[in-house]
Design an enzyme around this catalytic site. Structure first.
Site, PDB file in Angstrom:
ATOM      1  N   LYS A  50       0.829  -1.200   0.000  1.00 52.85           N
ATOM      2  CA  LYS A  50       0.000   0.000   0.000  1.00 52.85           C
ATOM      3  C   LYS A  50       0.869   1.257   0.000  1.00 52.85           C
ATOM      4  O   LYS A  50       1.735   1.428   0.869  1.00 52.85           O
ATOM      5  CB  LYS A  50      -0.924   0.022   1.219  1.00 52.85           C
ATOM      6  CG  LYS A  50      -2.061  -0.972   1.151  1.00 52.85           C
ATOM      7  CD  LYS A  50      -2.934  -0.922   2.383  1.00 52.85           C
ATOM      8  CE  LYS A  50      -3.974   0.160   2.323  1.00 52.85           C
ATOM      9  NZ  LYS A  50      -4.944   0.051   3.456  1.00 52.85           N
ATOM     10  N   ILE A  51       0.590   2.126  -0.957  1.00 54.07           N
ATOM     11  CA  ILE A  51       1.291   3.404  -1.071  1.00 54.07           C
ATOM     12  C   ILE A  51       0.243   4.503  -1.153  1.00 54.07           C
ATOM     13  O   ILE A  51      -0.669   4.424  -1.984  1.00 54.07           O
ATOM     14  CB  ILE A  51       2.189   3.442  -2.327  1.00 54.07           C
ATOM     15  CG1 ILE A  51       3.252   2.332  -2.252  1.00 54.07           C
ATOM     16  CG2 ILE A  51       2.846   4.811  -2.492  1.00 54.07           C
ATOM     17  CD1 ILE A  51       4.118   2.224  -3.492  1.00 54.07           C
TER      18      ILE A  51
END
EC number: 2.2.1.2
Length: 370
Positions: A141-142
């Site tokens: 997740k970014i």
């Protein structure tokens, strides 16, 4: 369609993911039960989820003692504890991953939220998490901050599957899709098989209503009050219209011919905050194929009990959704400021949770050394 509400949702093309993970869920078999009985085909995590998990019970004590005995510091301990949970969950979902050709059976883990404004460090952290978890069905997740966009492209270019998080505006969502396309193009140039790269774009829902409703209440006119609870679903429907548009482009068609997978929209923040609203509104009002809805267990249970699944409630509703936003502007809502506020609050919330996680694990390490 079956009478099972969650089965109906799944049959309508929505992948049901659980927005939670803990050692206790894994150890007790609870997550396995949700996969078997509640049509759950994936999991999302974030710093808040891990902070809550590690502050309760004794499920992490044994591994913490082992890490303390090895002299691990707090950062290394958090990395070991969280990646162990994600790795074990990924193994639990492996059959789903195989059965869906990698589309589902996914478990997400977020980069350190303190890096949200630093592209290069985010990429390095994403690579390290990918190698540490070492499972093909993990998603890194970014956050979709301005600094996160180039990090998303660079991470995908390395062949790493990504869950883009903290998306609030359609404008930023369009930039996320562009970053996805660029990442796939670079991955192809780097020799990666595009078939093995997957991504979702996590578009946050309920927080939009919470923020805009607060501003509408402050305005206080009849026209403003009439728009309460309209913004979040309209915003998500506009996002889906953007998804349809950009994934029909020639640029995407060239990538698809090279084996690329579409980046599915994921409806996040689907727990209802206002008790005046139906507790399933961010589920049954956002039913459309090729999407993901990640739910806290309370929302999952509510949807399973009384969601009204009536088929597609999104496609073709873009024009009506745009009317809602036009009206919001007319009554005095600064939409750009709303989305900036939500993004900043989102990053700050996860940074605060990370600090709480550091404090919790520091205390547990000290206790283990006694």
């Amino acid at each position: 369609m079956s009478n099972d509400k969650l089965a109906q949702l799944s049959e309508a093309g929505v992948s049901i993911w659980l927005d939670d993970l803990s050692r206790e869920r894994l150890n007790t078999g609870n997550l396995a039960e949700l996969i078997r009985d509640k049509h759950v085909v994936g999991v999302t995590t974030n710093p808040t989820i891990f902070a809550n998990a590690m502050s309760k019970g004794e499920a992490y004590d044994e591994q913490t003692r082992e890490l303390a005995a090895r002299g691990a510091d707090v950062e290394a301990t958090i990395r070991e504890l969280t990646t162990t949970d994600v790795r074990n969950a990924a193994d639990l979902f492996r059959d789903v991953y195989t059965a869906t050709n990698g589309v589902d059976g996914r478990v997400s883990i977020e980069v350190d939220p303190r890096l949200a404004k630093d592209s290069d460090k985010t990429v390095a952290e994403a690579q390290d998490l990918w190698k540490t978890v070492d499972r093909p069905n993990v998603l890194i997740k970014i956050p979709a901050t301005e600094e996160g966009l180039p990090a998303i492209t660079k991470t995908l270019a390395e062949g790493i599957s990504v869950n883009v998080t903290l998306i609030f505006s359609v404008e930023r969502y369009r930039a996320v899709i562009e970053a996805y396309f660029a990442g796939l193009e670079q991955a192809k140039a780097n020799g990666h098989d595009l078939k093995g790269i997957h991504s979702v774009a996590s578009f946050f829902v309920s927080r939009v209503d919470t923020e805009i409703d607060k501003r509408l209440d402050a305005i206080g006119t009849d026209a403003a009050t009439a728009l309460r609870g309209e913004a979040a679903i309209a915003n998500a429907r506009l996002a889906y219209a953007a998804f349809e548009e950009l994934f029909a482009s020639d640029r995407w068609k060239a990538l698809a011919e090279a084996g690329a997978n579409p980046q599915r929209p994921l409806w996040a923040s689907t727990g209802v905050k206002d008790p005046q609203y139906s507790d399933t509104r961010y589920v049954d009002q956002l039913v459309v194929k090729d999407t993901v809805n990640t739910m806290p267990e309370k929302t999952l249970d509510a949807a399973g009990d009384h969601a009204e699944i009536t088929g597609d409630t999104v496609t073709g509703k873009g024009p009506d959704a745009q009317v809602v936003f036009d009206k919001l502007r007319v009554v005095g809502i600064d939409i750009d400021d709303v989305f900036l506020t939500l993004e900043n609050e989102g990053v700050e919330k996860f940074e605060k949770s990370w600090t709480e996680l550091l404090e919790t694990v520091t205390g547990q390490l000290e206790k283990a050394k006694d």
